[in-house]
Enzyme design. Structure first.
Site, PDB file in Angstrom:
ATOM      1  N   CYS A  92      17.879  30.025 -83.624  1.00 31.48           N
ATOM      2  CA  CYS A  92      19.058  29.164 -83.596  1.00 31.48           C
ATOM      3  C   CYS A  92      19.307  28.739 -82.160  1.00 31.48           C
ATOM      4  CB  CYS A  92      20.272  29.888 -84.168  1.00 31.48           C
ATOM      5  SG  CYS A  92      21.760  28.869 -84.152  1.00 31.48           S
ATOM      6  N   GLY A  93      18.938  27.511 -81.830  1.00 29.06           N
ATOM      7  CA  GLY A  93      19.127  27.017 -80.470  1.00 29.06           C
ATOM      8  C   GLY A  93      20.576  26.791 -80.122  1.00 29.06           C
ATOM      9  N   HIS A  94      21.347  26.194 -81.052  1.00 27.47           N
ATOM     10  CA  HIS A  94      22.759  25.960 -80.728  1.00 27.47           C
ATOM     11  C   HIS A  94      23.483  27.295 -80.574  1.00 27.47           C
ATOM     12  CE1 HIS A  94      24.224  26.800 -84.878  1.00 27.47           C
ATOM     13  NE2 HIS A  94      25.420  26.853 -84.318  1.00 27.47           N
ATOM     14  N   ASP A 250      23.393  20.516 -90.029  1.00 30.10           N
ATOM     15  CA  ASP A 250      23.673  20.843 -88.636  1.00 30.10           C
ATOM     16  C   ASP A 250      24.436  19.691 -88.003  1.00 30.10           C
ATOM     17  OD1 ASP A 250      23.626  21.673 -85.953  1.00 30.10           O
ATOM     18  OD2 ASP A 250      21.665  22.630 -86.205  1.00 30.10           O
ATOM     19  N   GLY A 255      19.152  22.941 -82.042  1.00 28.42           N
ATOM     20  CA  GLY A 255      18.368  23.419 -80.910  1.00 28.42           C
ATOM     21  C   GLY A 255      16.932  23.737 -81.238  1.00 28.42           C
TER      22      GLY A 255
END
Length: 327
Positions: A92-94, A250, A255
């Site tokens: 999970c980038g965010h 999203d 991300g």
């Protein structure tokens, strides 16, 4: 769950929520973060907490968050198990961007008040970094340094359309929204969600959906629809929406999805930065900063903002219990 109080600190990154559990949950057992993910997913206790915090009335169909867990070794500051309304994700980038801001805000790391500080985080897909830039003691931006990302397959037929499949900590299928006669716009979101579900169903078990070395990371996690936009000051520009899990949307430019997109774009010849915009108008600035044997190394800059602190509980007489989802 009755009688337990679960505390959280909530953030949003580019409009996408991220709920960090800070208390009321025991440590998830496991030898490393990836095995802890497997344990949590199979445990009624931890899955009940996920449901309580994701489902209505405390959350919603597109809620996201994490359990904090110990890192795999002293080389990282935090470990994180990411979750959403349907289960536990591998990357999970965010969320990593939010964790970087959280670590600095809460004093978990000694941050340079006028410079950059790396917050190293172990996640199920590997070790990532949140590079937090501060000025005057305030967080100004956070750069997500992804795991190596790479192209898996091109022009795979799914749901009557062609998709490109790539990895950015999770496996994503990408296609232009225009191939469906649509664009990345709120009025087309319902149609994009339904097509994403069909694409994922068609790719279930497909060889291109398998991770090459660890089957626990296999499966197409999300479908990315994108529009090509005019360059901005010489920077490539795309707008995207990522539909992940079972029809979740999203709000950020995604991300790990951006990392997967960069792998495809680098393979197609892009050597500069990518301005990656979301369906709600937020943006990440992304670029490939290196190559390793496994693929390219993406860095994705964004920002996360704290939205609140919460103490959740479940009344034992509440007939709704752990909650519900309408989608």
């Amino acid at each position: 769950m009755s009688g337990r109080v679960i505390t959280t600190v909530d953030y949003h990154t580019g409009g996408e929520p991220f709920r960090i559990v800070t208390g009321g949950v025991p440590e998830v057992p496991g030898a490393d973060v990836l095995s802890r993910r497997a344990y949590a997913a199979a445990s009624a206790e931890f899955d009940d907490v996920r449901r309580l915090l994701c489902h209505e009335p405390r959350g919603h169909a597109d809620m996201y968050g994490c359990f904090l867990v110990p890192p795999d070794d002293p080389g990282a500051r935090l470990g994180a198990l990411f979750w959403h309304k349907d289960g536990f994700s591998t990357a999970c980038g965010h969320g990593t961007i939010a964790l970087g801001a959280y670590a600095v805000h809460e004093g978990l790391v000694e941050a340079d008040p006028d410079g950059e500080t790396d917050v190293v985080v172990d996640v199920p897909s590997g070790r990532v970094r949140a590079r937090v830039r501060c000025a005057g003691g305030r967080v100004q931006a956070v750069t997500f340094v992804s795991v190596p990302s790479y192209v898996i397959a091109r022009d795979v037929v799914a749901a009557g359309t062609k998709v490109d499949i790539s990895y950015g900590g999770a496996i994503y299928a990408s296609m232009p929204a225009g191939a469906l006669g649509l664009s990345v716009a709120p009025q087309h979101l319902g149609a994009l969600i339904e097509h994403a579900r069909r694409v994922k169903a068609d790719l279930a078990g497909h060889p291109a959906s398998r991770h090459p070395s660890d089957d626990r990371l296999s499966g197409v996690y999300g479908v990315i629809f994108y529009d090509e936009l005019p360059e901005e000051s010489g920077v490539a520009h795309q707008r995207n929406v990522t539909v992940f899990a079972d029809g979740e949307v999203d709000r950020s430019p995604c991300g790990s999805g951006t990392a997967a997109r960069l792998a495809l774009l680098h393979d197609s010849g892009l050597r500069g930065a990518l301005l990656h915009s979301s369906i709600v108008g937020s943006s990440f600035l992304a670029r490939v900063t290196g190559q390793v044997a496994e693929g390219v190394v993406p860095e994705i800059e964004g920002m996360a903002y704290r939205t609140g602190r919460h103490a959740f509980e479940l009344d034992p007489e509440d007939p709704i219990g752990l909650g519900f989802t309408l989608r």
